[in-house]
Design a protein around this motif. Sequence first.
Motif, PDB file in Angstrom:
ATOM      1  N   ASN A  80       0.809  -1.214   0.000  1.00  0.00           N
ATOM      2  CA  ASN A  80       0.000   0.000   0.000  1.00  0.00           C
ATOM      3  C   ASN A  80       0.846   1.269   0.000  1.00  0.00           C
ATOM      4  N   ALA A  81       1.995   1.233   0.660  1.00  0.00           N
ATOM      5  CA  ALA A  81       2.886   2.394   0.609  1.00  0.00           C
ATOM      6  C   ALA A  81       3.374   2.628  -0.809  1.00  0.00           C
ATOM      7  N   SER A  82       3.684   1.541  -1.521  1.00  0.00           N
ATOM      8  CA  SER A  82       4.139   1.673  -2.912  1.00  0.00           C
ATOM      9  C   SER A  82       3.068   2.337  -3.771  1.00  0.00           C
ATOM     10  N   ARG A  83       1.825   1.910  -3.610  1.00  0.00           N
ATOM     11  CA  ARG A  83       0.734   2.503  -4.396  1.00  0.00           C
ATOM     12  C   ARG A  83       0.514   3.961  -4.017  1.00  0.00           C
ATOM     13  N   LEU A  84       0.595   4.254  -2.723  1.00  0.00           N
ATOM     14  CA  LEU A  84       0.358   5.627  -2.266  1.00  0.00           C
ATOM     15  C   LEU A  84       1.461   6.568  -2.753  1.00  0.00           C
ATOM     16  N   LEU A  85       2.720   6.133  -2.698  1.00  0.00           N
ATOM     17  CA  LEU A  85       3.829   6.994  -3.110  1.00  0.00           C
ATOM     18  C   LEU A  85       3.713   7.420  -4.570  1.00  0.00           C
ATOM     19  N   GLN A  86       3.088   6.616  -5.384  1.00  0.00           N
ATOM     20  CA  GLN A  86       2.903   6.968  -6.796  1.00  0.00           C
ATOM     21  C   GLN A  86       1.936   8.136  -6.967  1.00  0.00           C
ATOM     22  N   ARG A  87       1.137   8.420  -5.938  1.00  0.00           N
ATOM     23  CA  ARG A  87       0.118   9.471  -6.044  1.00  0.00           C
ATOM     24  C   ARG A  87       0.527  10.766  -5.349  1.00  0.00           C
ATOM     25  N   LEU A  88       1.589  10.728  -4.558  1.00  0.00           N
ATOM     26  CA  LEU A  88       1.978  11.909  -3.790  1.00  0.00           C
ATOM     27  C   LEU A  88       2.779  12.890  -4.631  1.00  0.00           C
ATOM     28  N   THR A  89       2.683  14.153  -4.257  1.00  0.00           N
ATOM     29  CA  THR A  89       3.507  15.195  -4.861  1.00  0.00           C
ATOM     30  C   THR A  89       4.379  15.819  -3.779  1.00  0.00           C
ATOM     31  N   ALA A  90       5.206  16.760  -4.167  1.00  0.00           N
ATOM     32  CA  ALA A  90       6.241  17.271  -3.271  1.00  0.00           C
ATOM     33  C   ALA A  90       5.705  17.992  -2.045  1.00  0.00           C
ATOM     34  N   ARG A  91       4.471  18.445  -2.071  1.00  0.00           N
ATOM     35  CA  ARG A  91       3.966  19.242  -0.945  1.00  0.00           C
ATOM     36  C   ARG A  91       2.932  18.486  -0.119  1.00  0.00           C
ATOM     37  N   ASP A  92       2.838  17.176  -0.310  1.00  0.00           N
ATOM     38  CA  ASP A  92       1.796  16.407   0.364  1.00  0.00           C
ATOM     39  C   ASP A  92       2.257  15.888   1.726  1.00  0.00           C
ATOM     40  N   VAL A  93       1.270  15.675   2.584  1.00  0.00           N
ATOM     41  CA  VAL A  93       1.464  15.119   3.921  1.00  0.00           C
ATOM     42  C   VAL A  93       0.521  13.927   4.038  1.00  0.00           C
ATOM     43  N   VAL A  94       0.939  12.903   4.812  1.00  0.00           N
ATOM     44  CA  VAL A  94       0.118  11.703   4.968  1.00  0.00           C
ATOM     45  C   VAL A  94      -0.287  11.533   6.430  1.00  0.00           C
ATOM     46  N   LEU A  95      -1.573  11.294   6.626  1.00  0.00           N
ATOM     47  CA  LEU A  95      -2.106  10.998   7.960  1.00  0.00           C
ATOM     48  C   LEU A  95      -2.694   9.592   7.927  1.00  0.00           C
ATOM     49  N   LEU A  96      -2.064   8.681   8.642  1.00  0.00           N
ATOM     50  CA  LEU A  96      -2.509   7.295   8.736  1.00  0.00           C
ATOM     51  C   LEU A  96      -3.512   7.157   9.880  1.00  0.00           C
ATOM     52  N   HIS A  97      -4.527   6.329   9.689  1.00  0.00           N
ATOM     53  CA  HIS A  97      -5.566   6.173  10.703  1.00  0.00           C
ATOM     54  C   HIS A  97      -5.593   4.752  11.253  1.00  0.00           C
ATOM     55  N   ASP A  98      -5.411   4.649  12.560  1.00  0.00           N
ATOM     56  CA  ASP A  98      -5.580   3.414  13.333  1.00  0.00           C
ATOM     57  C   ASP A  98      -4.519   2.357  13.020  1.00  0.00           C
ATOM     58  N   PRO A  99      -4.461   1.280  13.823  1.00  0.00           N
ATOM     59  CA  PRO A  99      -3.341   0.330  13.720  1.00  0.00           C
ATOM     60  C   PRO A  99      -3.183  -0.339  12.366  1.00  0.00           C
ATOM     61  N   GLN A 100      -4.262  -0.528  11.619  1.00  0.00           N
ATOM     62  CA  GLN A 100      -4.157  -1.236  10.340  1.00  0.00           C
ATOM     63  C   GLN A 100      -3.151  -0.573   9.397  1.00  0.00           C
ATOM     64  N   THR A 101      -3.089   0.749   9.440  1.00  0.00           N
ATOM     65  CA  THR A 101      -2.250   1.481   8.483  1.00  0.00           C
ATOM     66  C   THR A 101      -0.891   1.877   9.053  1.00  0.00           C
ATOM     67  N   LEU A 102      -0.685   1.716  10.347  1.00  0.00           N
ATOM     68  CA  LEU A 102       0.521   2.240  10.985  1.00  0.00           C
ATOM     69  C   LEU A 102       1.826   1.727  10.377  1.00  0.00           C
ATOM     70  N   PRO A 103       1.961   0.450   9.985  1.00  0.00           N
ATOM     71  CA  PRO A 103       3.249  -0.002   9.434  1.00  0.00           C
ATOM     72  C   PRO A 103       3.672   0.702   8.151  1.00  0.00           C
ATOM     73  N   LEU A 104       2.780   1.496   7.530  1.00  0.00           N
ATOM     74  CA  LEU A 104       3.208   2.305   6.384  1.00  0.00           C
ATOM     75  C   LEU A 104       4.126   3.442   6.818  1.00  0.00           C
ATOM     76  N   ALA A 105       4.061   3.843   8.100  1.00  0.00           N
ATOM     77  CA  ALA A 105       4.733   5.059   8.549  1.00  0.00           C
ATOM     78  C   ALA A 105       6.236   5.048   8.291  1.00  0.00           C
ATOM     79  N   PRO A 106       6.982   4.021   8.724  1.00  0.00           N
ATOM     80  CA  PRO A 106       8.431   4.066   8.476  1.00  0.00           C
ATOM     81  C   PRO A 106       8.796   4.025   7.000  1.00  0.00           C
TER      82      PRO A 106
END
Length: 423
Positions: A80-106
């Motif tokens: 999921n991090a790989s898919r998300l990184l393809q959509r981000l631009t230089a000024r974007d910030v990511v807010l992960l919600h709840d434990p299911q998504t937390l391992p994307l953080a590092p």
Amino acid sequence: MKLWHVNTTARGGGVAEILDALCGYTQPVSPLAHCRFVTSQSAEVFAATKRIHHRLHGVDRGDLPDEREHAVFLAFAEENASRLLQRLTARDVVLLHDPQTLPLAPILAEAGVPVAWRCHIGTSAINAVADETWQYLSQFWPRGITLIFSHQSLVPAQAAGHRVEIVPPSIDPTAAKNRPMSTAEISDVLASAGLIGPRSAPEQHRHELISEGRLDSDPVILQVSRWDPLKDMEGVLRAFADSALHRSAQLVLCGPSPQSVADDPEAKSVLEGVIGRWRSLPTAIRRRAHLMCTALDDSEGNARIVNALQRWATVVTQRSVQEGFGLTVTEAMLKARPVVATRVGGIPSQITHNETGLLLNGSAGDGQFSKAVACLLTDKVRASTLGRAAAAHATQHFTTTREASDHWRIFAPSVHGNEERID
């Protein structure tokens, strides 16, 4: 400038509804655009994180992920991090919600993305189970992460040394679930669901009513919750049936159909337990208790039923064993309903006892619960006074406008300080 909210389901539960409101928000409180990224589905991840959900509330309903599950968790994050990184631009910030998504953080932090994690669950009564679970989750907190909690009492000791922000959840007063409804519209919605009116067959829809009677003109006690053991829907039914409440009022328990909530593998068994208790009741009591399962794929229909029920109800309850915040409490308060709820999680930040509702200690038994509900059923002046104060409090503190402002306050420095991160 975009803030990407990452969660695991497009519908079902308070987080999904918060994100619906934020991502559709257009008022000029801040120039921060809210976008949404829904992860792929994984039954194995959801089973493990449901155990984590309970453990963060101090309830041991299974072990932490073992080595194999941990590897599945990491693979889920990588995908999921790989898919998300393809959509981000230089000024974007990511807010992960709840434990299911937390391992994307590092993974995101390693790519130079400003990242935050919001935990909507937890308990202020930390025990060994909760502490061990926080130890497990904290391994995924990279340096520089912002941690967001719904209430100060829910911040664990492991958060020391990290930036911590408090953001109470919110509801959108203009959404279909919360907008004003006329008396005629409320009646039409409840009649189409089969809850009031003649005993003709209800309109065909995907929502399921388990009932042998109609609400008629009796006072109504309502609880709207997921079919989750920590919401104690079965306990509400038991207290209703075992007390004098069933002689003067009727009960509605309303929750989403288990098929509608992909990340909650326990919902089906919890609902089956409630149905089993309902079927065991004497006929006279069973006819005064009604179970409503709404289909979230009919989002408009679900919202209208919940809205109508909350406005029809005489008293709303939230008898949670643990509760991160309790948006169904907020919804009922906004509609000027008197609420009886347990003093757990973020509920006391919404309800001041005897001012904006009634609070019961988590150890309160069925008798105390029934007595508090009966008090509001019989004392209409007190119920009305509490309801009006509740509506004023919810309007002032727990709307989307306030939450959008909170996010701009927290994330504006990240946006302005990260112009050259990624393409």
